[in-house]
Design a protein around this motif. Structure first.
Motif, short mmCIF file in Angstrom:
data_model
loop_
_atom_site.label_atom_id
_atom_site.label_comp_id
_atom_site.label_asym_id
_atom_site.label_seq_id
_atom_site.Cartn_x
_atom_site.Cartn_y
_atom_site.Cartn_z
N GLY A 1 0.85 -1.17 0.00
CA GLY A 1 0.00 0.00 0.00
C GLY A 1 0.89 1.24 0.00
N SER A 2 0.30 2.40 -0.10
CA SER A 2 1.09 3.63 -0.19
C SER A 2 1.93 3.87 1.06
N ALA A 3 1.49 3.35 2.22
CA ALA A 3 2.23 3.51 3.47
C ALA A 3 3.18 2.34 3.72
N LEU A 4 3.48 1.56 2.68
CA LEU A 4 4.42 0.42 2.73
C LEU A 4 3.87 -0.78 3.48
N ASP B 1 -10.86 12.39 0.91
CA ASP B 1 -11.25 12.95 -0.38
C ASP B 1 -10.02 13.16 -1.24
N THR B 2 -10.23 13.21 -2.54
CA THR B 2 -9.11 13.31 -3.47
C THR B 2 -8.18 14.47 -3.15
N ALA B 3 -8.74 15.62 -2.80
CA ALA B 3 -7.92 16.80 -2.53
C ALA B 3 -7.05 16.65 -1.29
N GLN B 4 -7.41 15.72 -0.39
CA GLN B 4 -6.68 15.56 0.86
C GLN B 4 -5.94 14.22 0.95
N GLN B 5 -5.81 13.54 -0.16
CA GLN B 5 -5.17 12.22 -0.12
C GLN B 5 -3.68 12.29 0.15
N GLN B 6 -3.01 13.30 -0.34
CA GLN B 6 -1.57 13.42 -0.13
C GLN B 6 -1.28 13.75 1.33
N GLN B 7 -0.62 12.83 2.02
CA GLN B 7 -0.30 13.00 3.43
C GLN B 7 1.19 12.73 3.65
N VAL B 8 1.65 13.08 4.85
CA VAL B 8 3.05 12.86 5.23
C VAL B 8 3.08 11.97 6.47
N MET B 9 3.97 11.00 6.46
CA MET B 9 4.08 10.06 7.57
C MET B 9 5.53 9.95 8.00
N THR B 10 5.76 9.83 9.31
CA THR B 10 7.09 9.56 9.85
C THR B 10 7.07 8.23 10.59
N LEU B 11 7.94 7.32 10.17
CA LEU B 11 8.08 6.02 10.82
C LEU B 11 9.44 5.93 11.49
N ALA B 12 9.51 5.25 12.62
CA ALA B 12 10.81 4.94 13.20
C ALA B 12 11.63 4.21 12.14
N ASN C 1 14.39 11.22 14.36
CA ASN C 1 12.97 10.91 14.54
C ASN C 1 12.50 9.75 13.67
N GLY C 2 13.28 9.41 12.65
CA GLY C 2 12.90 8.33 11.76
C GLY C 2 12.93 8.78 10.31
N VAL C 3 12.11 8.15 9.48
CA VAL C 3 12.05 8.44 8.05
C VAL C 3 10.70 9.07 7.75
N THR C 4 10.72 10.21 7.10
CA THR C 4 9.49 10.92 6.73
C THR C 4 9.29 10.80 5.23
N PHE C 5 8.08 10.44 4.83
CA PHE C 5 7.81 10.26 3.40
C PHE C 5 6.35 10.62 3.10
N ARG C 6 6.09 10.86 1.81
CA ARG C 6 4.73 11.14 1.36
C ARG C 6 4.00 9.82 1.08
N TYR C 7 2.70 9.84 1.31
CA TYR C 7 1.87 8.69 0.96
C TYR C 7 0.47 9.18 0.66
N LYS C 8 -0.33 8.30 0.06
CA LYS C 8 -1.71 8.64 -0.25
C LYS C 8 -2.64 7.91 0.72
N ASP C 9 -3.53 8.66 1.33
CA ASP C 9 -4.55 8.09 2.19
C ASP C 9 -5.84 8.03 1.38
N TYR C 10 -6.15 6.85 0.84
CA TYR C 10 -7.28 6.72 -0.07
C TYR C 10 -8.63 6.79 0.65
N ARG C 11 -8.62 6.84 1.98
CA ARG C 11 -9.87 6.99 2.72
C ARG C 11 -10.35 8.44 2.72
#
Length: 396
Positions: A152-155, A289-300, A277-287
């Motif tokens: 998935g987009s969040a790996l 709306d289209t305009a807000q799908q692009q999100q940023v996540m930081t994982l250890a 803090n870890g690794v920060t990357f972009r991902y799509k949250d398909y839950r």
């Protein structure tokens, strides 16, 4: 935040500690993938030194690892593959169909990648070919290009197959081209039911043939009664098959394929930062709306590496496959017949050179020609200090 951050940078910095923490529990294939990505475009793989004939500027270019999991090495492979596939395109609409495994089955697939990923291809392609051949639907033999994605987009582990399908097929007697409806290929609910039945029937056969392994939390499933109870919920739930409207012409198909065929888990463009803090990357949250799908996540960092390694493919596993009219054994003859029926001229396949000579880019200082003056063996540094070097931007 760094525009030049690459997966190899993360692996070189955090990989040794991660491997030490999981010593004795990592498959050999994962260790090989990590080593390849860590060494990509470094002195470990050798390279060459180029010098400008006008100003004397030096530049080091280290070799690529060419591993199919490496984000840096898939650009050339994708371009070559797409050039070869361009001759296969037909002047018809193309549909995008996705077959997804339920989460319960995905958990089993994670521990049995080679067997269940192959079954996913088999069940999905047979489903499409069977329903398309049914006179109640299309009544034709179709062509399919299928690409496996396990992420998935969040790996996260999310195995599914993307299919690119021409909007129509050959009649059973091969005398007619039967076009699909303009915005409809095949009914997704019918596809989902047959896909579920085919997959579960063959999954049980694999279990009975003792071809499935169960470890950790899934270990109790080695008992047949426990295995059947585990499968009970997915026998009655709807299996997701998704079909998008047709692409806007062959060029759009190629543009889409270039994003999906030669990529594993994450591209370097999505990596934003790597720090304590870890690794920060972009991902799509398909839950969303289209305009807000692009999100940023930081994982250890440990979790980021763990998620990436979930998607290392079994050795020799083909994640791009062709079926029906596009199957390798009959593709040339089938496409020639389709073009004859559609009254279009065949497009000759482009010639792809077996090996491209090393051609250094122009001098970054004066624009003059760069000439290779030294070949670097593995783990060797150039003789004499170059005026400027960048080991992360060398040619493959």
């Amino acid at each position: 935040m760094s525009a030049s951050l690459a997966l190899g940078d993360i692996f070189r910095a955090a990989g040794p500690a991660w491997r030490a923490a999981h010593a004795g529990r990592l498959p050999l294939q994962q260790l090989k993938v990590m080593a390849a990505i860590e060494h990509c475009r470094t002195a470990a793989l050798g390279g060459h030194v180029a010098a400008c004939g006008d100003c004397g500027h030096w530049r080091i270019a280290y070799n690529s690892c060419r591993n199919r999991h490496c984000p840096r090495c898939q650009g050339n492979a994708a371009r070559t593959w797409l050039a070869e596939r361009e001759a296969d395109l037909l002047p018809v609409g193309y549909f995008h169909v996705v077959f997804t495994l339920p989460a319960r089955i995905a958990d089993i697939a994670l521990q049995n990648k080679a067997v269940l990923y192959a079954l996913l291809f088999q069940a999905a392609s047979e489903t499409m070919m069977t329903i398309a051949a049914d006179p109640r639907h299309l009544g034709a033999r179709i062509g399919i290009t299928a690409v496996l994605h396990s992420w998935g987009s969040a790996l996260t582990h999310h195995p599914h197959v993307h299919m690119i399908v021409p909007g129509g097929g050959l009649s059973p007697d091969g005398r007619r081209w039967i076009s699909s409806r303009p915005a409809f290929l095949l009914p997704v609910r019918v596809l989902g039911k047959l896909f579920r039945r085919l997959f579960l029937t063959r999954l049980r056969a694999l279990f009975d043939a003792d071809r499935l392994a169960f470890r950790g939390q899934l270990a109790p499933l080695a008992d047949r009664r426990a295995f059947m109870r585990y499968l009970a919920p997915v026998r009655s739930t709807r299996w997701v098959v998704y079909a998008k409207p047709p692409f806007a012409g062959p060029k759009a198909v190629l543009a889409y394929l270039s994003r999906y065929t030669h990529r594993v888990a994450i591209s370097n463009r999505r990596l934003l930062a790597f720090n304590e803090n870890g690794v920060t990357f972009r991902y799509k949250d398909y839950r969303r709306d289209t305009a807000q799908q692009q999100q940023v996540m930081t994982l250890a960092t440990d979790e980021f590496i763990r998620r990436f390694m979930l998607h290392v493919l079994p050795r020799g596993f083909h994640r791009i496959r062709h079926y029906g009219l596009l199957a390798s054994s009959s593709r040339k003859a089938s496409l020639a017949r389709v073009r004859e029926l559609l009254n279009v001229i065949s497009t000759p396949a482009p010639e792809v050179p077996e090996a491209e000579p090393v051609t250094p880019p122009p001098c970054p200082c004066c624009g003059g020609p760069m000439v290779v003056i030294q070949i670097l063996p593995r783990w060797c540094q150039p003789r004499g200090p170059p005026q400027a070097s960048d080991p992360t931007k060398g040619s493959p």
